[in-house]
Design a protein around this motif. Structure first.
Motif, short mmCIF file in Angstrom:
data_model
loop_
_atom_site.label_atom_id
_atom_site.label_comp_id
_atom_site.label_asym_id
_atom_site.label_seq_id
_atom_site.Cartn_x
_atom_site.Cartn_y
_atom_site.Cartn_z
N MET A 1 0.57 -1.43 0.02
CA MET A 1 -0.20 -0.50 0.58
C MET A 1 0.90 1.61 0.03
O MET A 1 1.93 1.22 0.41
N MET A 57 -14.08 1.83 0.60
CA MET A 57 -12.70 2.11 0.86
C MET A 57 -11.98 1.60 0.26
O MET A 57 -12.81 0.81 -0.04
N PHE A 61 -13.75 -4.06 -8.11
CA PHE A 61 -15.35 -4.11 -9.23
C PHE A 61 -15.92 -4.09 -8.37
O PHE A 61 -17.26 -4.03 -8.76
N MET A 87 -13.53 5.95 -2.23
CA MET A 87 -11.59 6.25 -1.14
C MET A 87 -10.65 5.28 -2.09
O MET A 87 -11.08 3.57 -1.80
N ARG A 89 -6.65 4.38 -3.60
CA ARG A 89 -5.50 4.80 -2.51
C ARG A 89 -4.60 5.27 -4.18
O ARG A 89 -4.75 4.31 -5.57
N SER A 94 -3.77 2.13 -9.61
CA SER A 94 -5.22 2.12 -9.71
C SER A 94 -5.71 3.80 -9.11
O SER A 94 -7.17 4.03 -9.66
N TYR A 135 -7.00 10.36 2.68
CA TYR A 135 -7.71 9.53 3.37
C TYR A 135 -8.40 10.08 4.63
O TYR A 135 -8.65 9.97 5.38
N GLN A 149 -9.11 -5.05 -1.74
CA GLN A 149 -8.24 -6.60 -1.83
C GLN A 149 -7.57 -7.38 -0.68
O GLN A 149 -7.17 -7.01 0.01
N THR A 191 -15.16 -7.02 2.16
CA THR A 191 -14.26 -8.07 1.56
C THR A 191 -14.32 -9.36 1.81
O THR A 191 -14.52 -9.24 3.50
N THR A 192 -13.95 -9.93 1.21
CA THR A 192 -14.01 -11.55 1.62
C THR A 192 -12.37 -11.66 2.63
O THR A 192 -10.86 -11.44 1.89
N VAL A 294 -21.39 -10.21 -5.46
CA VAL A 294 -22.16 -9.95 -6.48
C VAL A 294 -21.45 -10.60 -7.90
O VAL A 294 -19.90 -11.01 -7.13
N LYS A 350 -19.59 -16.97 3.93
CA LYS A 350 -19.08 -16.55 2.50
C LYS A 350 -17.89 -17.63 2.36
O LYS A 350 -18.17 -17.78 1.02
N TYR A 404 -11.36 -13.84 -9.11
CA TYR A 404 -10.98 -13.20 -7.78
C TYR A 404 -11.29 -14.06 -6.55
O TYR A 404 -10.47 -14.10 -5.67
N LYS A 408 -9.38 -18.57 -4.42
CA LYS A 408 -9.12 -18.36 -3.40
C LYS A 408 -9.41 -18.28 -1.78
O LYS A 408 -9.13 -18.90 -0.46
N ASP A 478 -13.28 -9.24 -16.58
CA ASP A 478 -12.29 -9.47 -15.87
C ASP A 478 -10.96 -10.25 -15.67
O ASP A 478 -12.04 -11.65 -16.06
N1 LIG Z 1 -15.09 -8.82 -7.53
C1 LIG Z 1 -15.84 -9.96 -7.25
O1 LIG Z 1 -16.60 -10.79 -8.40
C2 LIG Z 1 -16.13 -10.36 -6.51
C3 LIG Z 1 -17.11 -10.62 -5.74
C4 LIG Z 1 -17.69 -10.95 -4.12
C5 LIG Z 1 -16.62 -10.49 -3.22
N2 LIG Z 1 -15.53 -10.23 -3.39
C6 LIG Z 1 -14.66 -9.86 -2.89
O2 LIG Z 1 -14.78 -8.11 -2.86
C7 LIG Z 1 -13.56 -7.08 -2.20
C8 LIG Z 1 -12.76 -6.39 -3.63
O3 LIG Z 1 -12.90 -6.95 -4.55
P1 LIG Z 1 -12.86 -6.24 -6.09
O4 LIG Z 1 -12.53 -7.60 -7.38
O5 LIG Z 1 -13.62 -5.08 -6.00
O6 LIG Z 1 -11.45 -5.98 -5.56
P2 LIG Z 1 -10.55 -5.26 -7.05
O7 LIG Z 1 -9.02 -5.48 -6.68
O8 LIG Z 1 -11.40 -4.36 -7.85
O9 LIG Z 1 -10.14 -3.69 -5.94
C9 LIG Z 1 -10.48 -3.62 -4.24
C10 LIG Z 1 -9.61 -2.13 -4.52
O10 LIG Z 1 -8.94 -1.75 -3.40
C11 LIG Z 1 -8.17 -0.32 -3.45
N3 LIG Z 1 -7.72 -0.85 -2.44
C12 LIG Z 1 -6.52 -1.35 -2.04
N4 LIG Z 1 -6.20 -0.96 -0.40
C13 LIG Z 1 -6.53 0.05 -0.59
C14 LIG Z 1 -6.38 1.73 1.02
N5 LIG Z 1 -5.56 1.46 1.42
N6 LIG Z 1 -7.23 2.73 0.43
C15 LIG Z 1 -7.79 2.53 -0.86
N7 LIG Z 1 -7.91 1.56 -1.45
C16 LIG Z 1 -7.42 0.67 -1.28
C17 LIG Z 1 -7.07 -0.80 -4.86
O11 LIG Z 1 -6.43 -0.38 -5.53
C18 LIG Z 1 -8.83 -1.63 -5.73
O12 LIG Z 1 -8.71 -0.95 -6.38
C19 LIG Z 1 -12.88 -8.86 -2.22
O13 LIG Z 1 -11.79 -9.59 -1.21
C20 LIG Z 1 -12.92 -9.97 -2.86
O14 LIG Z 1 -12.81 -11.47 -2.76
C21 LIG Z 1 -15.18 -9.88 -4.97
#
Ligand SMILES: NC(=O)c1ccc[n+]([C@@H]2O[C@H](COP(=O)([O-])OP(=O)(O)OC[C@H]3O[C@@H](n4cnc5c(N)ncnc54)[C@H](O)[C@@H]3O)[C@@H](O)[C@H]2O)c1
Length: 644
Positions: A1, A57, A61, A87, A89, A94, A135, A149, A191-192, A294, A350, A404, A408, A478
């Motif tokens: 980060m 935050m 996706f 929000m 980072r 990103s 922030y 994530q 977040t998961t 989602v 989950k 994603y 995992k 994706d």
């Molecule tokens: N994509 C899916 O289909 C899906 C479905 C269900 C659940 N999830 C869960 O949702 C969560 C997010 O997944 P995603 O697909 O959106 O991930 P992603 O990587 O697309 O998005 C995460 C975002 O968080 C940002 N980030 C990281 N640290 C940060 C910080 N300190 N401050 C601000 N921003 C920060 C990253 O830059 C990124 O843009 C995960 O836990 C995932 O397992 C995803």
């Protein structure tokens, strides 16, 4: 980060490039003060309108569309009731998402026609959604929704057990949250996470940050016993709500205290004197958990808004707050909330849900292989089974199970059991094995390509192979952990010259940036030889370009564009008969026959019946050959058909 305390060095790059090529310079030190000022004045205006301030935050996706759903919320009179600050980072990878959202454009592409208008409506018309890198937004929030994530790093190919959960980004996010938020702010983790994270990781991080900041409260607090029983909670929020109803004087004070430093450094105890005066015990964090279900794709928005949710709070007050918040932003009338007792339970929910899905997909891998070697079409078998209501969620596994989540999430559960909870027993058999089977299934299309080419007198090492589809599922862009990535890597290892087309993917970062994406040393490149040249691989601009001159075509993803490709057109585009590999049951029997008639070789995952069809075509060979010579629709061919 990216630490909020350090500015990016030149080596860390000073720009961020969006997938459409737009380049945005990263913010400089001087930009932060202006951005804080912008946030402060926008929030002051929004508070006057009585809106709740929600910070999402992580606008990836999940977060980008969740932010839109929350920003679209209206109260009973139809007026917007939330102001959302996405929000993100400001990392080179990103940062572009921030200016993109602020232009009213969704940073994620999807088939769902609701996504683009949702973001544009909230940003440009309703003005209930903005994005920021500062922030300081956290200090202004009533609710923080965490959508960053939480990765799982696998050390060996096909062995999830030797990997580990990478909770660093999440821990960093929680530390920053603890340093900035007001104690009456609800922190909703979406977040998961490894089961136990909210209670064993998030709670202590935020609690300690509150202690460091000297945030105290007057009402009695029951402390957690034996890791659970988070029942006590001072009624900080209620006091604040009262204040907010009288134009938020108290709230404004908290916001001013946080922003008054006019920089992006974490607030210190001195910024919270009002809390100190009124409280005598360390403030309790209001933590809740509600995982996302989602499904990026055609029903992207409704899979967030119009779908069942599970939630939980770390104590009674957090539970009530999360129920209230989700009931306001989601369609809970049609899709009622399930409220569980503890975050550990909703986190486990989950992981079990996704492990179940991964397991039924993995289970079909062996039947897919059985089908291929015994003349069975697994597609038809599945369709026949699906009619039973008890079995209607059986689905065909494509070329490996990507996305994603499914590759995992089971790993997060196993890791938590051993690492966060400290158990040594080896209780998990099916969960890790399912992931390992799914991860290695993508090797099979490369084997089928090899065999089909061999039947045509060719070898992979001297062939051009067109892979159609890069993403992990149909009609999304994706590419995370997609089966196609392994198909490309394996074929490249075998010496093939691979070209890829995908209507939703313009840049395949898993290859173009394989040294650093999805993290330095975490590319699946490490599991194969001969991968360096893939950094230069670029997506084909169109289907025609991908197909031209190909010796083999791998139909890897069920994108709409590939659903009804006409064999005659495909072979014309290629320029000669080719090996056609169907990874996802895309080809109808008629299409398979036609490819054989055109001199192609066809193979498919779980599609053992192609051999039978090949034999049928061979039996009709004189007719087929005539057809090819005379043209299938020619008058001479029509005459021949009438005579037969
Ligand atoms: N994509 C899916 O289909 C899906 C479905 C269900 C659940 N999830 C869960 O949702 C969560 C997010 O997944 P995603 O697909 O959106 O991930 P992603 O990587 O697309 O998005 C995460 C975002 O968080 C940002 N980030 C990281 N640290 C940060 C910080 N300190 N401050 C601000 N921003 C920060 C990253 O830059 C990124 O843009 C995960 O836990 C995932 O397992 C995803």
């Amino acid at each position: 980060m990216q630490s909020p305390l350090t500015s990016p060095t030149i080596e860390e790059q000073a720009k961020s490039t969006a997938p459409n090529g737009q380049v945005f310079p990263l913010p400089s030190e001087a930009d932060y003060a202006a951005e804080s000022e912008r946030l402060r004045s926008l929030v002051a205006e929004q508070r006057l309108m009585g809106r709740e301030i929600v910070v999402v935050m992580g606008v990836g996706f999940v977060g980008a569309v969740m932010a839109g759903v929350v920003a679209d919320t209206v109260d009973q009179s139809g007026s917007p009731s939330k102001f959302v600050i996405g929000m993100q980072r400001p990392s080179p990878r990103s940062f572009w998402k921030i200016p993109t959202i602020n232009q009213g454009i969704c940073p994620v592409q999807a088939e769902d026609p609701e996504v683009a208008p949702l973001i544009s409506r909230c940003v440009l018309d309703k003005k209930t959604l903005i994005a920021t890198y500062s922030y300081e937004a956290l200090a202004l929030a009533d609710v923080v929704v965490v959508d960053v994530q939480c990765d799982y790093h696998k050390k060996d190919f096909g062995n999830v057990r030797s990997g580990h959960a990478e909770i660093g980004a999440l821990e960093d996010s929680l530390k920053v949250i603890g340093e900035y938020i007001s104690p009456d702010c609800l922190v909703l983790i979406e977040t998961t996470v490894p089961p136990g994270t909210t209670e064993y990781v998030a709670y202590p991080i935020i609690k300690k940050a509150f202690e460091r900041r000297g945030l105290v409260q007057t009402s009695p607090v029951k402390h957690p016993k034996g890791g659970h029983g988070f029942t006590g909670q001072a009624d900080v929020r209620d006091q604040k709500s009262d204040e907010r109803s009288t134009k938020d004087e108290g709230r404004g004070t908290v916001a001013e205290q946080s922003i008054s430093s006019a920089n992006r450094f974490p607030p210190t105890a001195s910024r919270s004197t009002k809390h100190e005066e009124r409280r005598t015990e360390a403030a309790e964090p209001l933590l809740a958990h509600s995982f996302e279900r989602v499904m990026p794709g055609r029903n992207y928005v409704s899979s967030i808004r119009d779908f069942w949710r599970v939630c939980s709070g770390i104590n009674d007050q957090a539970r009530q707050r999360v129920e209230k918040f989700l009931s306001e932003v989601l369609n809970v009338q049609d899709y009622p909330l399930t409220v569980l007792d503890r975050p550990l339970e909703s986190e486990t929910c989950k992981i079990v849900e996704n492990s179940y899905r991964a397991t039924i997909l993995a289970f079909l891998n062996e039947w897919s292989l059985f089908s291929e070697t015994n003349g069975v079409d697994l597609m038809k078998v599945i369709d026949a089974i699906k009619v039973r209501p008890t079995h209607d969620n059986i689905i065909f596994p494509g070329p490996g199970i990507g996305g994603y989540c499914l590759p995992k999430d089971g790993g997060l559960g196993v890791w938590a059991y051993h690492t966060l909870m400290g158990f040594e027993q080896d209780i998990f058999k099916i969960t890790p094995q399912a992931i390992d089977i799914n991860d290695t299934r993508a090797l099979r299309p490369a084997q089928l390509t090899r065999d089909a080419l061999r039947n045509m007198g060719k070898i992979v090492a001297a062939s051009k192979i067109a892979v159609l589809g890069a993403s992990y599922r149909e009609d999304v862009g994706d590419t995370r952990y997609s089966g196609s990535e392994i198909v490309v890597r394996k074929l490249t290892e075998m010496g093939g010259d691979v070209v890829v087309h995908d209507p939703y993917v313009k840049h395949w970062f898993e290859f173009e940036q394989q040294e650093t994406y999805p993290g330095a040393g975490h590319s699946r490149k490490e599991f194969f030889r001969n991968q360096d040249g893939l950094t230069d691989m670029r997506m084909a601009e169109n289907l025609d370009q991908a197909l031209r001159g190909a010796d083999a075509v791998v139909l890897a993803v069920r994108h709409q564009e590939y659903q009804n490709l006409d064999p005659d057109t495909v072979v014309t585009q290629i320029g000669h008969p080719a090996a056609i590999i169907d990874c996802f049951g895309l080809l109808s029997d008629e299409q398979i026959k036609r490819y054989f008639e055109l001199g192609c070789e066809v193979k498919g995952l779980g599609r053992g019946h192609v051999k039978r069809m090949k034999d049928q075509v061979k039996e009709k060979a004189p007719h087929t050959n005539l057809c090819m010579i005379l043209g299938s629709g020619s008058p001479a061919m029509q005459w021949y058909r009438l005579r037969m």
